[in-house]
Scaffold this motif. Structure first.
Motif, short mmCIF file in Angstrom:
data_model
loop_
_atom_site.label_atom_id
_atom_site.label_comp_id
_atom_site.label_asym_id
_atom_site.label_seq_id
_atom_site.Cartn_x
_atom_site.Cartn_y
_atom_site.Cartn_z
N VAL A 72 15.57 19.99 74.90
CA VAL A 72 15.66 21.40 74.54
C VAL A 72 17.12 21.85 74.51
CG1 VAL A 72 15.12 23.77 75.27
CG2 VAL A 72 13.35 21.99 75.34
N ASP A 73 17.89 21.46 75.53
CA ASP A 73 19.30 21.86 75.58
C ASP A 73 20.08 21.33 74.38
OD1 ASP A 73 18.88 23.20 77.94
OD2 ASP A 73 19.71 21.62 79.22
N GLU A 74 19.85 20.07 74.01
CA GLU A 74 20.59 19.46 72.91
C GLU A 74 20.20 20.07 71.56
OE1 GLU A 74 23.13 17.22 72.80
OE2 GLU A 74 23.19 17.61 74.96
N VAL A 75 18.90 20.38 71.41
CA VAL A 75 18.45 21.00 70.17
C VAL A 75 19.08 22.38 69.99
CG1 VAL A 75 16.43 22.01 69.01
CG2 VAL A 75 16.28 19.72 70.00
N VAL A 76 19.09 23.17 71.06
CA VAL A 76 19.69 24.51 70.99
C VAL A 76 21.19 24.42 70.79
CG1 VAL A 76 20.07 26.65 72.27
CG2 VAL A 76 17.84 25.54 72.34
N LYS A 77 21.83 23.43 71.40
CA LYS A 77 23.27 23.25 71.22
C LYS A 77 23.59 22.93 69.76
CE LYS A 77 25.35 21.03 74.44
NZ LYS A 77 25.84 19.93 75.33
N LYS A 78 22.73 22.11 69.12
CA LYS A 78 22.95 21.71 67.74
C LYS A 78 22.63 22.82 66.75
CE LYS A 78 23.34 19.02 64.08
NZ LYS A 78 24.67 18.57 63.57
N PHE A 79 21.46 23.46 66.91
CA PHE A 79 20.97 24.39 65.90
C PHE A 79 21.03 25.86 66.32
CE2 PHE A 79 18.59 20.42 64.85
CZ PHE A 79 19.16 20.20 63.59
N GLY A 80 21.33 26.10 67.60
CA GLY A 80 21.50 27.47 68.05
C GLY A 80 20.24 28.19 68.48
N LYS A 81 19.07 27.54 68.35
CA LYS A 81 17.81 28.19 68.72
C LYS A 81 16.68 27.17 68.72
CE LYS A 81 16.51 29.45 64.00
NZ LYS A 81 15.83 30.47 63.16
N LEU A 82 15.50 27.63 69.13
CA LEU A 82 14.28 26.83 69.05
C LEU A 82 13.14 27.77 68.68
CD1 LEU A 82 12.73 24.17 69.47
CD2 LEU A 82 12.41 24.85 71.87
N ASP A 83 12.42 27.44 67.60
CA ASP A 83 11.33 28.28 67.12
C ASP A 83 9.95 27.65 67.33
OD1 ASP A 83 12.94 30.40 65.52
OD2 ASP A 83 13.68 28.49 64.74
N ILE A 84 9.88 26.32 67.34
CA ILE A 84 8.59 25.62 67.30
C ILE A 84 8.60 24.48 68.30
CG2 ILE A 84 6.98 24.33 65.85
CD1 ILE A 84 8.66 25.54 63.43
N LEU A 85 7.54 24.37 69.09
CA LEU A 85 7.33 23.23 69.98
C LEU A 85 5.98 22.62 69.69
CD1 LEU A 85 7.99 21.42 72.44
CD2 LEU A 85 6.97 23.21 73.88
#
Length: 249
Positions: A72-85
């Motif tokens: 989760v941390d790496e995804v948010v660092k790369k794309f700036g957010k998380l919309d779907i799990l």
């Protein structure tokens, strides 16, 4: 492009249903993080995802809680957010009830239930910000009590239970939590069809639509719907994507 600009995590997405969902979402414009233990297949899926959008690949053992936080941390660092799990990963063994052991439960809960729980907790703060979507997986094994599926059925019904709780608790935050209960032609099922065509045909004949679902076109597109704005007023539900095999009341 119903998911244009959205960011999703799909566990167990190197092959099978997870791969189908990852590709379906990528084709609708979502950036997808592929999470799996199979590096070779994971790279193949990433290459397909990258034809349509930008993806990430994580080779992680998701039975380890800290790995959910890292992804989760790496995804948010790369794309700036998380919309779907999308919590798709799960491994189990099929044995009769009286032969089921604690080890079977440990495997099924350790690869299915607990990773779903870990990723939901890790993703919650980001999903709250984005008013995001959680898609978990149920199974006819639990809903219908299929023979030899004791540990798998138990874990799948446990996932349904926590999904309904989260739907109630997270609804005020604008987070939708739903489940898919699929029947699909995965690589494992394909191998079974080759090894035991008579049993395979008998199963097909019990499905009203007389076929197995395609992992991308049938299962993946329903996941796209649940991840999109079109499903904003649906939460806490189990969608039977099984050709009519089980009809919930």
């Amino acid at each position: 492009m119903r998911l244009q600009g959205k960011v999703g995590i799909v566990t167990g997405s190197a092959s099978g249903i997870g791969r189908g969902i990852a590709l379906a979402m990528a084709k609708e414009g979502a950036h997808i993080a592929i999470v799996d233990v199979n590096e070779e297949k994971g790279k193949e899926t990433l290459a397909e995802v990258n034809k349509f959008t930008e993806g990430l690949l994580f080779i992680k053992n998701i039975s380890i809680k800290e790995n959910a936080d890292k992804v989760v941390d790496e995804v948010v660092k790369k794309f700036g957010k998380l919309d779907i799990l999308v919590n798709n990963a799960h491994v189990s063994r099929q044995v009769p009830f009286v032969e089921t052991t604690e080890d079977h439960f440990d495997l099924s809960f350790g690869t299915g239930f607990y990773p779903t729980f870990y990723f939901m907790k890790a993703a919650y703060p980001e999903l709250k910000k984005s008013k995001g979507k959680v898609i978990n997986f149920a199974s006819g094994a639990g809903l219908d009590g299929q023979p030899t599926q004791t540990s798998y059925a138990a874990a799948k019904e446990a996932i349904r239970g926590i999904s309904r709780v989260a739907a109630n608790e997270w609804g005020p935050d604008g987070i939708n939590v739903n489940l898919i209960s699929p029947i699909a032609l995965t690589p494992g099922v394909e191998q079974w069809r080759q090894n035991d065509p008579k049993s395979y045909d008998a199963m097909i004949n019990k499905i009203p639509l007389r076929r197995l679902g395609d992992t991308e076109q049938d299962i993946g597109r329903v996941a796209v719907f649940l991840a999109s704005d079109d499903s904003d007023y649906i939460t806490g539900q189990t969608l039977m994507v099984d050709g009519g095999s089980i009809k919930l009341r």
